[in-house]
Design a protein around this motif. Sequence first.
Motif, PDB file in Angstrom:
ATOM      1  N   PHE A  23       0.856  -1.190   0.000  1.00  0.00           N
ATOM      2  CA  PHE A  23       0.000   0.000   0.000  1.00  0.00           C
ATOM      3  C   PHE A  23       0.889   1.235   0.000  1.00  0.00           C
ATOM      4  N   ILE A  25       1.196   5.178   0.787  1.00  0.00           N
ATOM      5  CA  ILE A  25       0.519   6.141   1.666  1.00  0.00           C
ATOM      6  C   ILE A  25       1.003   7.536   1.286  1.00  0.00           C
ATOM      7  N   LYS A  33       0.186  10.914   7.782  1.00  0.00           N
ATOM      8  CA  LYS A  33       0.559   9.607   7.220  1.00  0.00           C
ATOM      9  C   LYS A  33       1.168   8.708   8.302  1.00  0.00           C
ATOM     10  N   CYS A  37      -0.399   5.373   9.930  1.00  0.00           N
ATOM     11  CA  CYS A  37       0.339   4.114   9.701  1.00  0.00           C
ATOM     12  C   CYS A  37       0.557   3.371  11.020  1.00  0.00           C
ATOM     13  N   ILE A  40      -2.546   1.562  11.696  1.00  0.00           N
ATOM     14  CA  ILE A  40      -2.761   0.452  10.745  1.00  0.00           C
ATOM     15  C   ILE A  40      -1.877  -0.738  11.134  1.00  0.00           C
ATOM     16  N   HIS A  48       5.485  -1.020   8.357  1.00  0.00           N
ATOM     17  CA  HIS A  48       5.452   0.399   7.998  1.00  0.00           C
ATOM     18  C   HIS A  48       6.855   0.861   7.624  1.00  0.00           C
ATOM     19  N   LEU A 104       3.225  -0.940   4.210  1.00  0.00           N
ATOM     20  CA  LEU A 104       2.731   0.430   4.052  1.00  0.00           C
ATOM     21  C   LEU A 104       3.942   1.257   3.680  1.00  0.00           C
ATOM     22  N   ASP A 106       5.130   4.674   3.262  1.00  0.00           N
ATOM     23  CA  ASP A 106       4.640   6.004   3.680  1.00  0.00           C
ATOM     24  C   ASP A 106       5.540   7.108   3.100  1.00  0.00           C
TER      25      ASP A 106
END
Length: 210
Positions: A23, A25, A33, A37, A40, A48, A104, A106
Amino acid sequence: MAPTVERKKIDLAPLKAANVPIFFIVGGPGSGKGTQCDKIVAKYGLTHLSSGDLLRDEVKSGSPRGAQLTAIMESGALVPLEVVLDLVKEAMLIAIEKGSKGFLIDGYPREVAQGQQFESEIQEAKLVLFFDVAEETLVKRLLGRAETSGRADDNIDTIKKRLHTFVTSTAPVVDYYESKGKLVRINAEGSVDDIFGVVVANLDKVTSKI
Ligand SMILES: Nc1ncnc2c1ncn2[C@H]1C[C@H](O)[C@@H](COP(=O)(O)OP(=O)(O)OP(=O)(O)O)O1
Ligand SMILES: Nc1ncnc2c1ncn2[C@H]1C[C@H](O)[C@@H](COP(=O)(O)O)O1
Ligand SMILES: [Mg+2]
Protein backbone atom coordinates in the motif's frame (compact mmCIF):
# COMPACT_ATOMS: atom_id res chain seq x y z
CA MET A 1 25.99 19.22 -11.93
CA ALA A 2 24.11 16.77 -9.63
CA PRO A 3 26.43 14.51 -7.57
CA THR A 4 26.71 10.91 -8.80
CA VAL A 5 24.60 8.56 -6.75
CA GLU A 6 26.28 5.49 -5.34
CA ARG A 7 24.18 2.37 -6.21
CA LYS A 8 24.52 -1.30 -5.26
CA LYS A 9 23.03 -4.26 -7.13
CA ILE A 10 20.03 -5.38 -5.08
CA ASP A 11 18.64 -8.91 -5.51
CA LEU A 12 14.87 -8.49 -5.40
CA ALA A 13 14.01 -12.18 -5.93
CA PRO A 14 12.90 -12.87 -2.30
CA LEU A 15 10.69 -9.78 -2.30
CA LYS A 16 9.05 -10.64 -5.61
CA ALA A 17 8.58 -14.27 -4.57
CA ALA A 18 6.83 -13.24 -1.34
CA ASN A 19 4.27 -11.30 -3.39
CA VAL A 20 2.79 -9.63 -0.29
CA PRO A 21 0.36 -6.70 -0.59
CA ILE A 22 1.83 -3.22 -0.88
CA PHE A 23 0.00 0.00 0.00
CA PHE A 24 1.34 3.42 -0.91
CA ILE A 25 0.52 6.14 1.67
CA VAL A 26 0.43 9.63 0.19
CA GLY A 27 -0.45 13.09 1.52
CA GLY A 28 0.97 16.53 2.12
CA PRO A 29 3.58 17.16 4.79
CA GLY A 30 1.82 16.82 8.15
CA SER A 31 -1.30 15.18 6.68
CA GLY A 32 -1.06 12.38 9.26
CA LYS A 33 0.56 9.61 7.22
CA GLY A 34 2.83 8.46 10.05
CA THR A 35 0.06 8.80 12.65
CA GLN A 36 -2.36 6.63 10.65
CA CYS A 37 0.34 4.11 9.70
CA ASP A 38 1.06 3.46 13.40
CA LYS A 39 -2.61 2.61 13.88
CA ILE A 40 -2.76 0.45 10.74
CA VAL A 41 0.29 -1.51 11.92
CA ALA A 42 -1.35 -2.12 15.30
CA LYS A 43 -4.54 -3.46 13.68
CA TYR A 44 -3.30 -5.26 10.56
CA GLY A 45 0.31 -6.14 11.38
CA LEU A 46 1.68 -4.72 8.14
CA THR A 47 5.25 -3.41 7.95
CA HIS A 48 5.45 0.40 8.00
CA LEU A 49 8.30 1.91 5.98
CA SER A 50 8.48 5.70 5.83
CA SER A 51 10.79 6.92 3.07
CA GLY A 52 11.44 10.07 5.13
CA ASP A 53 12.44 7.98 8.17
CA LEU A 54 14.73 5.82 5.99
CA LEU A 55 16.39 8.98 4.66
CA ARG A 56 16.80 10.47 8.16
CA ASP A 57 18.33 7.14 9.35
CA GLU A 58 20.73 7.25 6.40
CA VAL A 59 21.78 10.78 7.34
CA LYS A 60 22.33 9.70 10.98
CA SER A 61 24.41 6.70 9.87
CA GLY A 62 27.10 9.06 8.60
CA SER A 63 27.34 7.16 5.27
CA PRO A 64 28.61 8.96 2.14
CA ARG A 65 25.11 8.53 0.69
CA GLY A 66 23.64 10.21 3.80
CA ALA A 67 25.98 13.17 3.59
CA GLN A 68 24.37 14.30 0.31
CA LEU A 69 20.86 14.16 1.72
CA THR A 70 20.74 16.73 4.53
CA ALA A 71 20.88 19.79 2.30
CA ILE A 72 18.22 18.44 -0.04
CA MET A 73 15.81 17.61 2.79
CA GLU A 74 16.33 20.95 4.53
CA SER A 75 15.57 22.72 1.25
CA GLY A 76 12.18 20.99 1.03
CA ALA A 77 13.09 19.38 -2.31
CA LEU A 78 12.86 15.71 -3.25
CA VAL A 79 15.78 13.34 -2.89
CA PRO A 80 16.75 11.64 -6.20
CA LEU A 81 14.52 8.73 -7.09
CA GLU A 82 17.31 6.10 -7.16
CA VAL A 83 18.48 6.92 -3.62
CA VAL A 84 14.99 6.60 -2.15
CA LEU A 85 14.09 3.49 -4.12
CA ASP A 86 17.31 1.70 -3.09
CA LEU A 87 16.66 2.49 0.59
CA VAL A 88 13.07 1.27 0.30
CA LYS A 89 14.14 -1.94 -1.47
CA GLU A 90 16.79 -2.69 1.17
CA ALA A 91 14.31 -2.15 4.02
CA MET A 92 11.66 -4.29 2.30
CA LEU A 93 14.11 -7.15 1.83
CA ILE A 94 15.06 -7.08 5.53
CA ALA A 95 11.38 -7.10 6.50
CA ILE A 96 10.61 -9.98 4.11
CA GLU A 97 13.40 -12.03 5.69
CA LYS A 98 11.63 -11.47 9.02
CA GLY A 99 8.32 -12.70 7.59
CA SER A 100 6.53 -9.45 6.72
CA LYS A 101 2.99 -10.02 5.46
CA GLY A 102 2.71 -6.71 3.61
CA PHE A 103 3.87 -3.11 3.44
CA LEU A 104 2.73 0.43 4.05
CA ILE A 105 5.13 2.58 2.06
CA ASP A 106 4.64 6.00 3.68
CA GLY A 107 5.66 9.14 1.80
CA TYR A 108 6.20 7.25 -1.43
CA PRO A 109 5.72 7.87 -4.33
CA ARG A 110 6.39 11.61 -4.16
CA GLU A 111 6.41 11.89 -7.96
CA VAL A 112 4.77 9.80 -10.68
CA ALA A 113 8.11 8.41 -11.92
CA GLN A 114 8.80 6.97 -8.44
CA GLY A 115 5.56 4.99 -8.53
CA GLN A 116 6.21 3.76 -12.06
CA GLN A 117 9.77 2.69 -11.29
CA PHE A 118 8.78 0.94 -8.04
CA GLU A 119 5.97 -0.94 -9.75
CA SER A 120 8.06 -1.97 -12.75
CA GLU A 121 11.01 -3.14 -10.62
CA ILE A 122 9.18 -4.64 -7.64
CA GLN A 123 5.43 -5.09 -7.76
CA GLU A 124 2.19 -3.15 -8.28
CA ALA A 125 0.64 -1.39 -5.30
CA LYS A 126 -2.72 -2.80 -4.22
CA LEU A 127 -4.13 0.59 -3.18
CA VAL A 128 -2.93 4.15 -2.68
CA LEU A 129 -4.29 5.87 0.43
CA PHE A 130 -4.29 9.65 0.01
CA PHE A 131 -4.79 11.81 3.12
CA ASP A 132 -6.39 14.99 1.85
CA VAL A 133 -5.79 18.02 4.11
CA ALA A 134 -5.93 21.78 3.45
CA GLU A 135 -2.62 23.69 3.47
CA GLU A 136 -3.69 25.80 6.45
CA THR A 137 -4.24 22.68 8.56
CA LEU A 138 -0.94 21.16 7.40
CA VAL A 139 0.98 24.25 8.50
CA LYS A 140 -0.76 24.27 11.90
CA ARG A 141 0.00 20.58 12.48
CA LEU A 142 3.63 20.89 11.41
CA LEU A 143 4.25 23.93 13.59
CA GLY A 144 2.69 21.99 16.47
CA ARG A 145 4.93 19.00 15.73
CA ALA A 146 7.96 21.33 15.55
CA GLU A 147 7.72 21.93 19.30
CA THR A 148 8.84 18.36 20.05
CA SER A 149 9.96 16.62 16.83
CA GLY A 150 13.52 17.88 16.54
CA ARG A 151 13.07 17.54 12.76
CA ALA A 152 15.26 20.00 10.85
CA ASP A 153 12.49 20.50 8.27
CA ASP A 154 9.77 21.41 10.81
CA ASN A 155 10.28 25.17 10.42
CA ILE A 156 8.13 27.64 8.51
CA ASP A 157 10.59 28.25 5.65
CA THR A 158 11.08 24.57 4.89
CA ILE A 159 7.37 23.86 5.42
CA LYS A 160 6.48 26.39 2.68
CA LYS A 161 8.96 24.77 0.30
CA ARG A 162 7.67 21.27 1.12
CA LEU A 163 4.12 22.41 0.40
CA HIS A 164 5.26 23.77 -2.95
CA THR A 165 6.99 20.47 -3.74
CA PHE A 166 3.82 18.62 -2.81
CA VAL A 167 1.69 20.69 -5.19
CA THR A 168 4.11 20.55 -8.11
CA SER A 169 5.47 16.99 -7.83
CA THR A 170 3.18 14.86 -5.65
CA ALA A 171 -0.32 16.10 -6.57
CA PRO A 172 0.11 14.47 -10.03
CA VAL A 173 0.65 11.13 -8.23
CA VAL A 174 -2.88 11.44 -6.84
CA ASP A 175 -4.32 12.01 -10.32
CA TYR A 176 -2.24 9.18 -11.77
CA TYR A 177 -3.53 6.56 -9.32
CA GLU A 178 -7.06 7.93 -9.48
CA SER A 179 -7.03 7.33 -13.23
CA LYS A 180 -5.89 3.75 -12.55
CA GLY A 181 -8.79 3.19 -10.11
CA LYS A 182 -6.40 2.54 -7.21
CA LEU A 183 -6.77 5.75 -5.22
CA VAL A 184 -8.61 5.98 -1.91
CA ARG A 185 -9.06 9.68 -1.16
CA ILE A 186 -9.61 10.26 2.56
CA ASN A 187 -10.65 13.60 4.00
CA ALA A 188 -8.09 13.81 6.81
CA GLU A 189 -9.16 17.07 8.47
CA GLY A 190 -10.98 15.33 11.32
CA SER A 191 -9.83 13.54 14.44
CA VAL A 192 -7.21 10.80 14.28
CA ASP A 193 -9.81 8.19 15.28
CA ASP A 194 -12.45 9.34 12.80
CA ILE A 195 -9.89 9.23 9.98
CA PHE A 196 -8.77 5.80 11.09
CA GLY A 197 -12.39 4.62 10.90
CA VAL A 198 -12.42 5.53 7.20
CA VAL A 199 -9.03 3.86 6.69
CA VAL A 200 -10.31 0.65 8.28
CA ALA A 201 -13.49 0.67 6.19
CA ASN A 202 -11.31 0.77 3.06
CA LEU A 203 -8.67 -1.71 4.18
CA ASP A 204 -11.29 -4.19 5.38
CA LYS A 205 -12.49 -4.45 1.78
CA VAL A 206 -9.14 -6.05 0.94
CA THR A 207 -8.40 -7.61 4.34
CA SER A 208 -9.07 -11.15 3.29
CA LYS A 209 -6.03 -10.80 1.04
CA ILE A 210 -3.79 -9.32 3.77
N1 LIG B 1 -6.07 14.07 12.49
C1 LIG B 1 -5.21 14.81 13.13
N2 LIG B 1 -5.61 15.89 13.82
C2 LIG B 1 -4.73 16.68 14.48
N3 LIG B 1 -3.40 16.47 14.52
C3 LIG B 1 -2.96 15.40 13.83
C4 LIG B 1 -3.81 14.53 13.11
N4 LIG B 1 -3.05 13.56 12.54
C5 LIG B 1 -1.79 13.84 12.87
N5 LIG B 1 -1.73 14.92 13.66
C6 LIG B 1 -0.52 15.56 14.20
C7 LIG B 1 0.55 14.62 14.67
C8 LIG B 1 1.82 15.36 14.29
O1 LIG B 1 2.18 16.25 15.32
C9 LIG B 1 1.44 16.17 13.07
C10 LIG B 1 1.83 15.56 11.74
O2 LIG B 1 1.38 14.21 11.70
P1 LIG B 1 2.31 13.09 11.03
O3 LIG B 1 1.59 11.80 11.20
O4 LIG B 1 3.69 13.20 11.56
O5 LIG B 1 2.24 13.58 9.52
P2 LIG B 1 3.02 13.04 8.25
O6 LIG B 1 3.71 11.76 8.56
O7 LIG B 1 2.04 13.03 7.11
O8 LIG B 1 4.06 14.21 8.03
P3 LIG B 1 5.46 14.20 7.24
O9 LIG B 1 5.17 14.06 5.79
O10 LIG B 1 6.04 15.54 7.56
O11 LIG B 1 6.28 13.06 7.79
O12 LIG B 1 0.03 16.33 13.14
N1 LIG C 1 9.73 9.32 -1.66
C1 LIG C 1 10.55 10.38 -1.52
N2 LIG C 1 11.16 10.91 -2.60
C2 LIG C 1 11.99 11.95 -2.50
N3 LIG C 1 12.26 12.58 -1.35
C3 LIG C 1 11.66 12.09 -0.24
C4 LIG C 1 10.81 10.98 -0.27
N4 LIG C 1 10.38 10.72 0.98
C5 LIG C 1 10.95 11.63 1.76
N5 LIG C 1 11.72 12.46 1.03
C6 LIG C 1 12.52 13.61 1.51
C7 LIG C 1 11.88 14.92 1.14
C8 LIG C 1 10.98 15.21 2.31
O1 LIG C 1 10.72 16.60 2.46
C9 LIG C 1 11.81 14.68 3.48
C10 LIG C 1 11.00 14.27 4.67
O2 LIG C 1 10.07 13.25 4.31
P1 LIG C 1 8.76 12.91 5.19
O3 LIG C 1 8.00 11.86 4.45
O4 LIG C 1 7.99 14.16 5.28
O5 LIG C 1 9.22 12.43 6.52
O6 LIG C 1 12.52 13.57 2.93
MG1 LIG D 1 5.75 11.21 8.43
